[in-house]
Design an enzyme around this catalytic site. Structure first.
Site, short mmCIF file in Angstrom:
data_model
loop_
_atom_site.label_atom_id
_atom_site.label_comp_id
_atom_site.label_asym_id
_atom_site.label_seq_id
_atom_site.Cartn_x
_atom_site.Cartn_y
_atom_site.Cartn_z
CG ASN A 194 -2.11 -0.86 1.13
OD1 ASN A 194 -2.43 -1.38 0.07
ND2 ASN A 194 -2.81 -1.04 2.24
NE ARG A 206 -8.45 -1.68 -10.29
CZ ARG A 206 -7.36 -0.98 -10.58
NH1 ARG A 206 -6.43 -1.53 -11.34
NH2 ARG A 206 -7.20 0.25 -10.12
NE ARG A 258 -2.33 5.74 -10.95
CZ ARG A 258 -3.01 6.82 -10.57
NH1 ARG A 258 -3.89 6.73 -9.60
NH2 ARG A 258 -2.82 7.97 -11.17
CG HIS A 313 -14.49 3.31 -11.18
ND1 HIS A 313 -15.23 3.36 -10.00
CD2 HIS A 313 -13.42 2.53 -10.91
CE1 HIS A 313 -14.63 2.65 -9.07
NE2 HIS A 313 -13.52 2.13 -9.60
CE1 TYR A 336 -9.68 -6.91 -3.05
CE2 TYR A 336 -10.64 -5.55 -4.79
CZ TYR A 336 -9.53 -6.08 -4.15
OH TYR A 336 -8.27 -5.76 -4.59
NE ARG A 375 -10.65 0.23 1.81
CZ ARG A 375 -10.76 0.16 0.50
NH1 ARG A 375 -11.64 -0.64 -0.06
NH2 ARG A 375 -10.01 0.91 -0.29
CG HIS A 407 -14.36 -2.65 -3.47
ND1 HIS A 407 -15.07 -2.80 -4.64
CD2 HIS A 407 -13.32 -1.83 -3.77
CE1 HIS A 407 -14.48 -2.12 -5.60
NE2 HIS A 407 -13.41 -1.53 -5.10
#
Length: 686
Positions: A43, A369, A399, A429, A462, A558, A586
């Site tokens: 991270n 993704r 990304r 997105h 997730y 979160r 998520h």
């Protein structure tokens, strides 16, 4: 009066601190604590590559600009970030030492040469000379050999060498290789050594003719914050442009230098000069510079199940009858999947069924993704090969997933899908899928909207929500979204859905205003939101206004949270918690009001300006009363979590919730519920 705002970057560091705390907690199984330590580091790597990289660029381009919450300049933010990272790294070093001590008690030890026998020393020397040394490419920096390019996040041995004429030179060796293992076994007693430590120890055997004065392992982190749209040339093929961009990212300027040993100041100065790194961005670590090997230690100890979380697997979704087609069941009633507790299989089966259904004429989908071995993409390819009109928007600017997405886009095109690559200036997105089925003159639409990616792997890791509906009004909005995307445009108006960048933030603000009006007229205004990050200043300001008006606000955030709750007269009606646990939280949920009038949405968008104004995001209303009740229950359980939840106080600090009530881990509760439902259904089937 206390400030009601927190700086975005410092708030993110508080989130990563919560990840690090999980590596420290005794109640977390030992091998799982290794995961949290490694995640903390990865991270932080991304934080430096993206956020610190962006601040560094901003300091150069516009040094006087200030962020809109705490009014800090980029330079002030960098100073605060570097100081805080230094403090967190000290904590990480202590936690790592404690973890490795406990791991050694389980029979696996990471050793250095001071702890080896003469026989083990001899064995390692032979291994180095025969297996590693021939693969190394040592370099002595001088007039004829300039300082080498150091790859992002790779580990190198940096060595100060003294020649026979007493001149000092710098030697550099790359320690990264896919040929030899990172963890090298020492003897047969559970001892291991990291390959970079072995290389560093034997550098005198590499730089013969020199005296080694000092040495250290080093690692650079490079700026990866490239604005693809700013660099894009419309005359270029977009996919090839993105491929070139990935190559460029690997060569961007360093923003951090890490050392494993103490080096003389003049050597550090030399490294900083060669790398063009600010000396304040040099960090000395007593832990290994890359903690990913901890996952290998987990594999070694995999048989000791008591060192891991209890095994959990996504369960059969009992609201679907496995023996019947999926689409007619969705037509009959809206369905909600909750990952990782429910299996993603019903969604995959829906795509496969649509691919084979002779009456399905088209499938449209946004992909951000996807898994490396994607059943979703395979189903779309199958549909195209079966003659369906398949339109797929593949976001190449996801990304660090660009390479994977580029490869899948080629596969989709080869199968006959129409592939588009997003919009200029906006990332797509959204998690949106639309299936059109036609029988004679009758047309049916099946729409799926989710909070997470179409990724089988992350659906097990997730927490996300996915709703499937046959509602015509929602389908109409979805059609408008896809038509706009195909026209390189954004939706300007919608009826049921919330769609960024034009029709999400403003509608959220309107719904907050509705709750303010209710409170001001003597009613009970309420807002409940679960998101990953809260940075959108307009929404934050409206939350503050709502709190002042007496609206009760519960926020489950979160990660980054730029709003401080509990400030008297300002945010004292706002409660904020963060849940960091076994699964990555998520899902995004927006709730406005109470009782029968409550509006509930699930969404792909966090309340960040980049999501609300600079991306194509989709939120859908939940219209089915049973699903509304289920989501409300889930939100209430998260608010009641007293095992993994941390509450943010008016001083900007997070503390684990300790309310004296019966322990409730919301993630484990939802899994227990899923197992219970699946078990009950299995009994009924028999």
């Amino acid at each position: 009066m206390k400030n009601v705002f927190m700086n975005r970057e410092l708030s993110w560091l508080k989130f990563n601190e919560r990840v690090l705390e999980e590596a420290e907690r005794e109640c977390v199984p030992l091998c799982e604590r290794l995961s949290f330590a490694s995640i903390y580091q990865s991270n932080l790597d991304e934080f430096f590559m993206v956020r610190v990289g962006s601040l560094t660029d901003q300091m150069e381009v516009d040094p006087d600009s200030r962020e809109n919450k705490t009014n800090m300049t980029a330079k002030e933010q960098l100073k605060a970030v570097i100081a805080r990272v230094g403090e967190l790294n000290e904590r990480k070093n202590k936690i790592y030492a404690d973890l490795m001590k406990k791991i050694a008690e389980q029979g696996v030890a990471l050793v250095d040469f001071s702890k080896l026998t003469a026989e083990e020393n001899s064995q390692l020397e032979q291994y180095f000379l025969n297996q590693i040394a021939p693969l190394l490419s040592p370099m002595v920096v001088g007039k004829r050999q300039p300082f080498p390019f150091l790859k992002n996040k790779d580990i190198y041995a940096a060595v100060v060498l003294e020649s026979k004429n007493s001149k000092e030179k710098l030697g550099v060796i790359s320690c990264g290789s896919e040929v030899f293992p990172r963890l090298i076994k020492v003897g047969s007693t559970g001892k291991y050594m990291l390959s970079e430590e072995l290389i560093l120890h034997y550098v005198p055997k590499i730089f013969k003719g020199y005296t080694v004065k000092s040495k250290s392992l080093i690692r650079v982190t490079r700026n990866a914050d490239i604005d693809a749209d700013a660099l894009y040339d419309e005359d270029l093929d977009y996919r090839e442009f993105m491929a070139d961009l990935i190559k460029k990212r690997k060569r961007l300027a360093p923003v951090r230098l890490e050392l494993s040993r103490q080096l003389d100041n003049n050597i550090v100065d030399l490294l900083c000069k060669q790398l063009e790194v600010n000396k304040k961005s040099v960090f000395r670590n007593s832990t290994p510079l890359d903690l990913s090997f901890l996952f290998q230690i987990q594999d070694i100890l995999r048989q000791k199940t008591e060192l891991f979380y209890k095994k959990r697997v996504p369960q059969r979704f009992t609201a679907f009858d496995d023996n019947k087609p999926i689409l007619p069941q969705i037509k009959k009633k809206d369905r909600l999947l909750s990952y990782p507790f429910d299996s993603i299989k019903p969604f995959i089966n829906m795509l496969r069924e649509a691919a084979d259904d002779k009456n399905v004429v088209s499938i449209k989908m946004t992909l951000y993704r996807v898994a490396k071995h994607s059943e979703v993409v395979e189903a779309l390819c199958e549909a195209a090969e079966n003659g369906k009109d398949v339109l797929v928007l593949v976001e190449l600017k996801a990304r660090f997933d660009e390479e994977n997405n580029i490869e899948w886009s080629r596969r989709l095109e080869k199968a006959g899908c129409t592939v588009i690559y997003g919009l200029e200036g906006y990332k797509v997105h959204s998690k949106l899928c639309l299936i059109t089925k036609r029988s004679g003159t009758k047309t049916e639409y099946y729409t799926q909207i989710g909070t997470g990616n179409y990724n089988e792997k992350t659906s097990r890791l997730y927490t996300d929500l996915s709703v499937m509906t046959c509602n015509k009004d929602i389908a109409k909005d979805a059609i408008d979204v896809f038509n706009a995307l195909a026209s390189d445009d954004t939706v300007k108006s919608v009826d049921k859905l919330l769609v960024a960048p034009n029709c999400l933030q403003n509608k959220v603000l309107d719904m907050i205003d509705e709750q303010i009006a209710i409170a001001q007229s003597g009613g009970e205004g309420y807002i409940g939101v679960k998101i990953n990050s809260l940075t959108d200043k307009k929404i934050i300001d409206r939350f503050i206004e709502a709190s002042r008006a007496g609206v009760k606000i519960d926020l489950v955030v979160r990660g980054i949270c730029c709003l401080i709750p509990g400030v008297e007269g300002e945010t004292d009606n706002i409660r904020i918690i963060s849940i960091v646990g076994r699964f990555l939280e998520h899902s995004r949920i927006y709730m406005f009001g109470k009782g029968e009038e409550r509006k509930i949405y699930i969404a792909s968008a966090d309340f960040m300006t980049r999501n609300t104004l600079r991306r194509v995001e989709v939120a859908t209303p939940i219209l089915d009363e049973d699903i509304k009740a289920q989501i409300s229950m889930m939100f209430d359980k998260m608010l009641a979590d007293n095992c993994q939840a941390r509450e943010l106080d008016s001083d900007g600090e997070y503390t684990l919730v300790s309310d004296g009530k019966e322990p409730l881990n919301s993630q484990e509760f939802f899994y227990d519920l899923a197992y219970e439902r699946a078990s009950k259904a299995e009994v009924e089937d028999k």
